[in-house]
Scaffold this motif. Structure first.
Motif, PDB file in Angstrom:
ATOM      1  N   LYS A  18       0.496  -1.360   0.479  1.00 42.75           N
ATOM      2  CA  LYS A  18       0.203  -0.070   0.024  1.00 42.75           C
ATOM      3  C   LYS A  18       0.684   1.176  -0.113  1.00 42.75           C
ATOM      4  O   LYS A  18       0.517   2.423  -0.790  1.00 42.75           O
ATOM      5  N   ALA A  19       2.092   1.689   0.840  1.00 45.20           N
ATOM      6  CA  ALA A  19       2.877   2.511   0.574  1.00 45.20           C
ATOM      7  C   ALA A  19       3.864   2.751  -0.112  1.00 45.20           C
ATOM      8  O   ALA A  19       4.654   3.597  -0.639  1.00 45.20           O
ATOM      9  N   GLY A  71      21.738  -1.910 -13.366  1.00 46.61           N
ATOM     10  CA  GLY A  71      20.775  -1.050 -13.470  1.00 46.61           C
ATOM     11  C   GLY A  71      19.624  -1.445 -12.473  1.00 46.61           C
ATOM     12  O   GLY A  71      18.275  -0.756 -12.535  1.00 46.61           O
ATOM     13  N   ILE A  72      19.458  -2.336 -11.525  1.00 50.75           N
ATOM     14  CA  ILE A  72      18.442  -2.951 -10.715  1.00 50.75           C
ATOM     15  C   ILE A  72      18.596  -2.762  -9.307  1.00 50.75           C
ATOM     16  O   ILE A  72      19.962  -3.324  -9.152  1.00 50.75           O
ATOM     17  N   SER A  73      17.873  -2.318  -8.252  1.00 49.60           N
ATOM     18  CA  SER A  73      18.256  -2.152  -7.298  1.00 49.60           C
ATOM     19  C   SER A  73      17.380  -3.547  -6.389  1.00 49.60           C
ATOM     20  O   SER A  73      15.957  -3.079  -7.079  1.00 49.60           O
ATOM     21  N   SER A  74      17.499  -3.610  -5.594  1.00 47.27           N
ATOM     22  CA  SER A  74      17.096  -4.314  -5.008  1.00 47.27           C
ATOM     23  C   SER A  74      17.901  -4.447  -3.076  1.00 47.27           C
ATOM     24  O   SER A  74      18.636  -4.250  -2.793  1.00 47.27           O
ATOM     25  N   GLY A  91      13.092  -7.145  -0.587  1.00 47.04           N
ATOM     26  CA  GLY A  91      12.005  -5.983  -0.571  1.00 47.04           C
ATOM     27  C   GLY A  91      11.130  -5.289  -2.123  1.00 47.04           C
ATOM     28  O   GLY A  91      10.258  -4.954  -2.097  1.00 47.04           O
ATOM     29  N   GLY A  92      11.866  -6.203  -3.040  1.00 41.91           N
ATOM     30  CA  GLY A  92      11.657  -5.969  -4.508  1.00 41.91           C
ATOM     31  C   GLY A  92      12.820  -5.328  -5.506  1.00 41.91           C
ATOM     32  O   GLY A  92      13.753  -5.308  -5.005  1.00 41.91           O
ATOM     33  N   GLU A 137      13.491   5.164   1.477  1.00 38.71           N
ATOM     34  CA  GLU A 137      12.704   5.414   1.689  1.00 38.71           C
ATOM     35  C   GLU A 137      12.091   3.899   1.832  1.00 38.71           C
ATOM     36  O   GLU A 137      11.724   3.748   3.252  1.00 38.71           O
ATOM     37  N   ALA A 138      12.016   3.255   1.128  1.00 39.01           N
ATOM     38  CA  ALA A 138      11.048   2.152   0.356  1.00 39.01           C
ATOM     39  C   ALA A 138      12.321   0.912   2.289  1.00 39.01           C
ATOM     40  O   ALA A 138      11.794   0.398   2.559  1.00 39.01           O
ATOM     41  N   VAL A 139      13.505   0.945   1.659  1.00 40.78           N
ATOM     42  CA  VAL A 139      14.240   0.095   3.109  1.00 40.78           C
ATOM     43  C   VAL A 139      13.650   0.156   3.884  1.00 40.78           C
ATOM     44  O   VAL A 139      13.188  -0.021   4.795  1.00 40.78           O
ATOM     45  N   GLU A 140      13.548   1.773   4.411  1.00 40.92           N
ATOM     46  CA  GLU A 140      13.883   1.465   5.728  1.00 40.92           C
ATOM     47  C   GLU A 140      12.343   1.542   6.358  1.00 40.92           C
ATOM     48  O   GLU A 140      11.884   0.602   7.402  1.00 40.92           O
ATOM     49  N   PHE A 141      11.037   1.542   5.303  1.00 45.38           N
ATOM     50  CA  PHE A 141      10.046   1.332   6.030  1.00 45.38           C
ATOM     51  C   PHE A 141       9.660  -0.298   5.812  1.00 45.38           C
ATOM     52  O   PHE A 141       9.224  -0.230   6.768  1.00 45.38           O
TER      53      PHE A 141
END
Length: 154
Positions: A18-19, A71-74, A91-92, A137-141
């Motif tokens: 959702k976030a 070029g891809i981060s995960s 996380g994706g 931000e996504a990592v920390e979330f």
């Protein structure tokens, strides 16, 4: 002993999606990813890179961002409770905005390491393009969400 329940993983996944718009995937200590939709598992070196990332997350006590292909981060968050590791949450994957001209190089890499041309093109087309700040931000979330929902003590 703390139990990593399906309810915890479902609640974390729902909140994170959702976030951030991404679905996290659980990875056990053997490197197996519990998901039917893992395009990167086709790569010959995917398990090794993810295992290394999990070990680094454990070593530094924080999520670890890595590049499964140019070029891809995960990123991965080690799931630890009172010094016992129970696996990790991936996380994706996203395309890194700072590297806009790497799409052809990324596709070539994916194909060279075991992913079919058509599958590689479809995979890349489905990835969002994020700046580094949004990745962080996504990592920390993801980490905060997991430990808040689970009640575990890292």
């Amino acid at each position: 002993m703390a139990i990593l329940s399906k309810r915890i993983l479902t609640d974390v996944s729902r909140t994170y999606h959702k976030a951030c718009g991404l679905r996290p995937r659980y990875m056990d200590l053997s490197g197996n990813v519990a998901s039917g939709d893992d395009a990167l598992s086709a790569l010959a070196n995917s398990r090794r890179r993810r295992n290394y990332a999990l070990q680094e997350s454990i070593n530094v006590g924080a999520p670890y961002v890595f590049s499964p292909a140019p070029g891809i981060s995960s990123w991965i968050v080690a799931l630890e409770n009172k010094r016992m590791v129970h696996g990790g949450l991936i996380g994706g994957e996203v395309l890194t905005q700072e590297l806009p001209d790497t799409r052809d190089e990324t596709l070539d890499y994916l194909v060279a390491h075991g992913m079919g041309q058509e599958k590689g093109e479809k995979f890349l087309a489905g990835l969002s393009v994020w700046p580094e700040i949004r990745i962080q931000e996504a990592v920390e979330f993801l980490q905060d969400t997991f430990y808040q929902i689970s009640g575990w003590k890292p």
